[in-house]
Each structure stands twice: as structure tokens, then as C-alpha cells.
Design a protein around this motif. Structure first.
Motif, PDB file in Angstrom:
ATOM      1  N   GLY A 232       0.791  -1.232   0.000  1.00  0.00           N
ATOM      2  CA  GLY A 232       0.000   0.000   0.000  1.00  0.00           C
ATOM      3  C   GLY A 232       0.818   1.275   0.000  1.00  0.00           C
ATOM      4  N   VAL A 233       1.987   1.224  -0.644  1.00  0.00           N
ATOM      5  CA  VAL A 233       2.871   2.387  -0.724  1.00  0.00           C
ATOM      6  C   VAL A 233       3.183   2.642  -2.190  1.00  0.00           C
ATOM      7  CG1 VAL A 233       5.148   3.287  -0.078  1.00  0.00           C
ATOM      8  CG2 VAL A 233       3.887   1.857   1.517  1.00  0.00           C
ATOM      9  N   HIS A 234       3.190   3.904  -2.579  1.00  0.00           N
ATOM     10  CA  HIS A 234       3.536   4.245  -3.961  1.00  0.00           C
ATOM     11  C   HIS A 234       4.965   3.772  -4.241  1.00  0.00           C
ATOM     12  CE1 HIS A 234       4.684   6.728  -7.416  1.00  0.00           C
ATOM     13  NE2 HIS A 234       3.396   6.705  -7.705  1.00  0.00           N
ATOM     14  N   PRO A 235       5.220   3.177  -5.420  1.00  0.00           N
ATOM     15  CA  PRO A 235       6.565   2.667  -5.728  1.00  0.00           C
ATOM     16  C   PRO A 235       7.673   3.714  -5.601  1.00  0.00           C
ATOM     17  CG  PRO A 235       5.002   1.856  -7.336  1.00  0.00           C
ATOM     18  CD  PRO A 235       4.258   2.835  -6.480  1.00  0.00           C
ATOM     19  N   GLY A 236       7.402   4.939  -6.008  1.00  0.00           N
ATOM     20  CA  GLY A 236       8.420   5.986  -5.886  1.00  0.00           C
ATOM     21  C   GLY A 236       8.771   6.287  -4.436  1.00  0.00           C
ATOM     22  N   THR A 237       7.763   6.243  -3.570  1.00  0.00           N
ATOM     23  CA  THR A 237       7.989   6.471  -2.149  1.00  0.00           C
ATOM     24  C   THR A 237       8.812   5.342  -1.546  1.00  0.00           C
ATOM     25  OG1 THR A 237       5.891   7.655  -2.002  1.00  0.00           O
ATOM     26  CG2 THR A 237       6.841   6.856   0.063  1.00  0.00           C
ATOM     27  N   LEU A 238       8.440   4.110  -1.880  1.00  0.00           N
ATOM     28  CA  LEU A 238       9.176   2.961  -1.354  1.00  0.00           C
ATOM     29  C   LEU A 238      10.615   2.958  -1.866  1.00  0.00           C
ATOM     30  CD1 LEU A 238       9.325   0.396   0.279  1.00  0.00           C
ATOM     31  CD2 LEU A 238       8.328  -0.848  -1.649  1.00  0.00           C
ATOM     32  N   ARG A 239      10.813   3.299  -3.132  1.00  0.00           N
ATOM     33  CA  ARG A 239      12.171   3.364  -3.682  1.00  0.00           C
ATOM     34  C   ARG A 239      12.991   4.401  -2.925  1.00  0.00           C
ATOM     35  NH1 ARG A 239      15.085   6.575  -6.371  1.00  0.00           N
ATOM     36  NH2 ARG A 239      13.377   7.995  -6.730  1.00  0.00           N
ATOM     37  N   ALA A 240      12.402   5.548  -2.620  1.00  0.00           N
ATOM     38  CA  ALA A 240      13.111   6.585  -1.866  1.00  0.00           C
ATOM     39  C   ALA A 240      13.473   6.080  -0.470  1.00  0.00           C
ATOM     40  CB  ALA A 240      12.265   7.849  -1.765  1.00  0.00           C
ATOM     41  N   TRP A 241      12.568   5.363   0.173  1.00  0.00           N
ATOM     42  CA  TRP A 241      12.846   4.801   1.496  1.00  0.00           C
ATOM     43  C   TRP A 241      13.999   3.802   1.418  1.00  0.00           C
ATOM     44  CZ3 TRP A 241       7.182   3.355   3.142  1.00  0.00           C
ATOM     45  CH2 TRP A 241       6.471   4.520   3.440  1.00  0.00           C
ATOM     46  N   ILE A 242      13.973   2.944   0.390  1.00  0.00           N
ATOM     47  CA  ILE A 242      15.030   1.934   0.229  1.00  0.00           C
ATOM     48  C   ILE A 242      16.382   2.621   0.023  1.00  0.00           C
ATOM     49  CG2 ILE A 242      15.928   0.110  -1.272  1.00  0.00           C
ATOM     50  CD1 ILE A 242      12.975  -0.630  -1.859  1.00  0.00           C
TER      51      ILE A 242
ATOM     52  N   LYS B 230      17.279   5.607   0.900  1.00  0.00           N
ATOM     53  CA  LYS B 230      17.677   6.293   2.122  1.00  0.00           C
ATOM     54  C   LYS B 230      18.289   5.299   3.110  1.00  0.00           C
ATOM     55  CE  LYS B 230      16.062   9.340   5.744  1.00  0.00           C
ATOM     56  NZ  LYS B 230      14.932   9.995   6.366  1.00  0.00           N
ATOM     57  N   GLU B 231      17.679   4.137   3.235  1.00  0.00           N
ATOM     58  CA  GLU B 231      18.227   3.118   4.134  1.00  0.00           C
ATOM     59  C   GLU B 231      19.602   2.665   3.674  1.00  0.00           C
ATOM     60  OE1 GLU B 231      17.040   1.792   7.075  1.00  0.00           O
ATOM     61  OE2 GLU B 231      15.563   3.396   6.946  1.00  0.00           O
ATOM     62  N   LEU B 232      19.773   2.486   2.381  1.00  0.00           N
ATOM     63  CA  LEU B 232      21.079   2.082   1.851  1.00  0.00           C
ATOM     64  C   LEU B 232      22.122   3.164   2.110  1.00  0.00           C
ATOM     65  CD1 LEU B 232      20.037   0.417  -1.519  1.00  0.00           C
ATOM     66  CD2 LEU B 232      20.789  -0.714   0.578  1.00  0.00           C
ATOM     67  N   ALA B 233      21.729   4.421   1.964  1.00  0.00           N
ATOM     68  CA  ALA B 233      22.646   5.530   2.204  1.00  0.00           C
ATOM     69  C   ALA B 233      23.029   5.632   3.674  1.00  0.00           C
ATOM     70  CB  ALA B 233      22.023   6.841   1.744  1.00  0.00           C
TER      71      ALA B 233
ATOM     72  N   GLU C  49      29.714  10.404  11.077  1.00  0.00           N
ATOM     73  CA  GLU C  49      30.740  11.041  10.246  1.00  0.00           C
ATOM     74  C   GLU C  49      30.514  10.741   8.771  1.00  0.00           C
ATOM     75  OE1 GLU C  49      34.373  13.075   9.237  1.00  0.00           O
ATOM     76  OE2 GLU C  49      32.941  13.184  10.879  1.00  0.00           O
ATOM     77  N   LEU C  50      30.156   9.507   8.462  1.00  0.00           N
ATOM     78  CA  LEU C  50      29.860   9.132   7.082  1.00  0.00           C
ATOM     79  C   LEU C  50      28.665   9.922   6.551  1.00  0.00           C
ATOM     80  CD1 LEU C  50      30.377   7.279   4.647  1.00  0.00           C
ATOM     81  CD2 LEU C  50      28.888   5.599   5.730  1.00  0.00           C
ATOM     82  N   GLN C  51      27.636  10.059   7.368  1.00  0.00           N
ATOM     83  CA  GLN C  51      26.461  10.833   6.958  1.00  0.00           C
ATOM     84  C   GLN C  51      26.838  12.294   6.726  1.00  0.00           C
ATOM     85  OE1 GLN C  51      23.543   9.605   6.197  1.00  0.00           O
ATOM     86  NE2 GLN C  51      22.764  11.597   5.644  1.00  0.00           N
ATOM     87  N   ARG C  52      27.671  12.868   7.617  1.00  0.00           N
ATOM     88  CA  ARG C  52      28.094  14.253   7.460  1.00  0.00           C
ATOM     89  C   ARG C  52      28.899  14.441   6.170  1.00  0.00           C
ATOM     90  NH1 ARG C  52      32.311  17.278   7.788  1.00  0.00           N
ATOM     91  NH2 ARG C  52      33.719  15.626   8.445  1.00  0.00           N
ATOM     92  N   LEU C  53      29.795  13.492   5.895  1.00  0.00           N
ATOM     93  CA  LEU C  53      30.610  13.582   4.681  1.00  0.00           C
ATOM     94  C   LEU C  53      29.768  13.437   3.418  1.00  0.00           C
ATOM     95  CD1 LEU C  53      33.733  11.545   5.809  1.00  0.00           C
ATOM     96  CD2 LEU C  53      33.604  14.008   5.395  1.00  0.00           C
ATOM     97  N   ARG C  54      28.780  12.556   3.453  1.00  0.00           N
ATOM     98  CA  ARG C  54      27.891  12.405   2.293  1.00  0.00           C
ATOM     99  C   ARG C  54      27.088  13.674   2.058  1.00  0.00           C
ATOM    100  NH1 ARG C  54      25.843   6.189   3.233  1.00  0.00           N
ATOM    101  NH2 ARG C  54      27.649   5.217   2.270  1.00  0.00           N
ATOM    102  N   THR C  55      26.613  14.286   3.142  1.00  0.00           N
ATOM    103  CA  THR C  55      25.868  15.542   3.017  1.00  0.00           C
ATOM    104  C   THR C  55      26.770  16.638   2.446  1.00  0.00           C
ATOM    105  OG1 THR C  55      24.497  14.918   4.894  1.00  0.00           O
ATOM    106  CG2 THR C  55      24.514  17.245   4.295  1.00  0.00           C
TER     107      THR C  55
END
Length: 124
Positions: A39-49, A51-54, A73-79
Motif C-alpha cells: 500500500g505504498v507508492h513505488p516511488g515512495t518505497l524506492r526513496a525509502w530503500i 535512504k536506508e542504503l545511504a 561522520e559518514l552521513q556528514r561527509l555524504r551531506t
């Protein structure tokens, strides 16, 4: 976080989708199949996936063996990397637009000079 879906719904949908990444499917292909089932739009689920991978979740669903400090630190560097790429793209866009504007100004000046000569009766 999405306000439309509760956090448990998001986590369950992502947890259901992650094992399929081990099989070589893309996040888009997985979301296209699983999204309607949960019950989730595919684009929304893809964005969630994505984000989790990132954030460091492995396709099998396990966290990497990074400490909390390393993960932040990894999140800060990616940002920071995303921001630098955006700034670089803005600079490339501006630098490519400048010669076009200068050329247009030069053409306008020549046209204006020719028009003035015609008005004064000197141009043919």
C-alpha cells in the motif's frame, strides 16, 4: 520522515524489500513490485530503500559494523559531498552562461551602432 505513513509501516516495507537487493534487482524494480502489495507508492518505497542504503543498511538488512560515531561522520561527509556537487553544478552553469550573455551584449552593441549610423545618415 513521512507524515502519511507511520514509522512501523515504513520499516516493515523496507525490511520486506531489502532481501531482494541481494538478488541483483534495482530499488526501482523492487519498489514497483512490493509497493502496491504493502500500500505504498513505488516511488515512495524506492526513496525509502535508497535512504536506508545511504544510511549504511546492507541489502540483507544488517547494519554495517560501523560505530555510531563513524556512521554519523559518514552521513556528514555524504551531506557535504552532495552540497559540494550542487555548488560545482551551479558554478558550471554560471560559467557556461556568462560567454553567451557577453556575446549577446556584443551583438546588441554592434546592432545599436549600425542603427545609430543609419539614423545619422552615414550608413548604407
Amino acid at each position: 520522515m513521512s507524515k502519511r505513513y507511520p514509522s512501523w509501516h515504513r520499516e516493515a516495507a523496507v525490511r520486506l524489500a531489502l532481501p531482494y537487493l541481494d538478488k541483483g534487482d534495482s530499488p526501482y524494480a523492487i519498489a514497483k513490485v512490493i509497493g502496491p502489495l504493502v500500500g505504498v507508492h513505488p516511488g515512495t518505497l524506492r526513496a525509502w530503500i535508497c535512504k536506508e542504503l545511504a544510511e549504511g543498511v546492507q541489502p540483507s538488512g544488517d547494519l554495517t559494523d560501523l560505530s555510531a560515531a563513524e556512521r554519523s561522520e559518514l552521513q556528514r561527509l555524504r551531506t557535504e559531498n552532495r552540497e559540494l556537487k550542487r555548488i560545482g553544478a551551479d558554478r558550471r552553469l554560471r560559467s557556461s552562461a556568462v560567454p553567451t550573455v557577453r556575446l549577446q551584449v556584443d551583438i546588441d552593441r554592434r546592432q545599436l551602432a549600425g542603427l545609430l549610423l543609419c539614423i545619422q545618415g552615414r550608413g548604407d
